[in-house]
Design an enzyme around this catalytic site. Structure first.
Site, PDB file in Angstrom:
ATOM      1  N   THR A   1       9.709  17.840 -14.912  1.00  5.52           N
ATOM      2  CA  THR A   1      10.941  18.057 -15.363  1.00  5.52           C
ATOM      3  C   THR A   1      11.416  16.883 -15.277  1.00  5.52           C
ATOM      4  O   THR A   1      12.609  17.724 -15.410  1.00  5.52           O
ATOM      5  CB  THR A   1      11.158  19.635 -13.552  1.00  5.52           C
TER       6      THR A   1
ATOM      7  N   ASP B   1       7.022   2.854 -17.680  1.00  8.53           N
ATOM      8  CA  ASP B   1       6.992   3.687 -16.007  1.00  8.53           C
ATOM      9  C   ASP B   1       7.230   1.370 -15.221  1.00  8.53           C
ATOM     10  O   ASP B   1       6.108   1.082 -15.170  1.00  8.53           O
ATOM     11  CB  ASP B   1       6.098   4.362 -15.217  1.00  8.53           C
TER      12      ASP B   1
ATOM     13  N   ASP C   1       5.219   1.286 -12.189  1.00 10.72           N
ATOM     14  CA  ASP C   1       3.748   1.269 -12.703  1.00 10.72           C
ATOM     15  C   ASP C   1       3.408  -0.072 -13.358  1.00 10.72           C
ATOM     16  O   ASP C   1       2.618  -1.100 -12.462  1.00 10.72           O
ATOM     17  CB  ASP C   1       3.367   2.344 -13.693  1.00 10.72           C
TER      18      ASP C   1
END
Ligand code: PRP
Ligand code: URA
Length: 218
Positions: free
Chosen positions: A117, A209, A212
């Site tokens: 989400t 990201d 990451d």
């Protein structure tokens, strides 16, 4: 000029830091072949340039200092400063900020976006007790939907913070508008405003990201 100001509303303008070092560091962060070591180094370079702009309006007090050859008038950074990184990615910005502001206190807010989400939920919080009179620098490199920043600013407002600035590296117009709508008095500093969010609410072109790439997770 090193900074452009953009307006999305009648709120505080958004400062886009165009400084050559900021843009050079951002290019390295965006490049998909940049490894974790270079990624960390350039995150620190970019943070320093953002911080110089974001701290331009810090309070100072006049003082006199003794040099080896006499007395000089000086201006000293004055007043409480609290740095609040949003975990995890915001941690990359903490050490460079503490190098510039060694007396600052530090609070932590842990937020994690749901992978499906993209809604951020809070998993950790540790803030200094007195923040009402402090200049609070909230730091998180990515401002995508703006949900994480709004969550953190709600939390800071809830504990009494009144003077907040948000430092990020890549933002979107959508995220900036969302933050401005909820927190119009927060000054925002970013190195870029990217055009779109993809279906997973990742910034495009963005840099992927951040957490990451910083920590070698995926
Ligand atoms: C990333 C990033 C921001 C947030 C931005 O964190 O560091 O906190 O997403 O997205 P938003 O504006 O849509 O809220 P993430 O939740 O991936 O956690 P991490 O830093 O631990 O990787
Ligand atoms: N978080 C990231 O690390 N990157 C994005 O593009 C969006 C959120």
């Amino acid at each position: 000029p090193a900074t452009r100001t953009l307006r999305y509303s009648d709120a505080m303008p958004v400062h886009v830091v165009d400084h050559p070092i900021a843009q050079d560091a951002l290019a390295a962060l965006r490049r998909s072949t940049t490894d974790a070591r270079e990624f960390r180094r350039n995150a620190a370079r970019l943070t320093t340039t953002l911080a110089v702009e974001a701290t331009r309006t810090l309070r100072t007090r006049n003082a006199e200092v003794e040099t080896p050859l006499g007395q000089a008038s000086a201006r000293l950074v004055h007043g409480e400063i609290v740095i609040v990184p949003i975990l995890r990615a915001g941690l990359s910005m903490l050490d460079p900020l503490l190098s510039l502001l060694p007396s600052a206190r530090v609070g932590y807010i842990g937020l994690q976006r749901d992978e499906r989400t993209a809604v951020a939920s809070s998993y950790y919080r540790k803030l200094p007790k007195q923040v009402a009179d402090a200049r609070v620098l909230l730091v998180d490199p990515m401002l995508a939907t703006g949900g994480s920043a709004i969550n953190a600013l709600d939390l800071l407002k809830g504990v009494g913070a009144t003077e907040t600035a948000l430092l990020c590296m890549v933002a979107t117009a959508e995220g900036l508008s969302a933050v401005e709508a909820k927190h119009p008095r927060t000054a925002i500093y970013t190195a870029a405003v990217d055009p779109i969010l993809n279906g997973q609410k990742f910034i495009v072109p963005g840099l992927g990201d951040f957490g990451d790439r910083l920590y070698g997770t995926d």
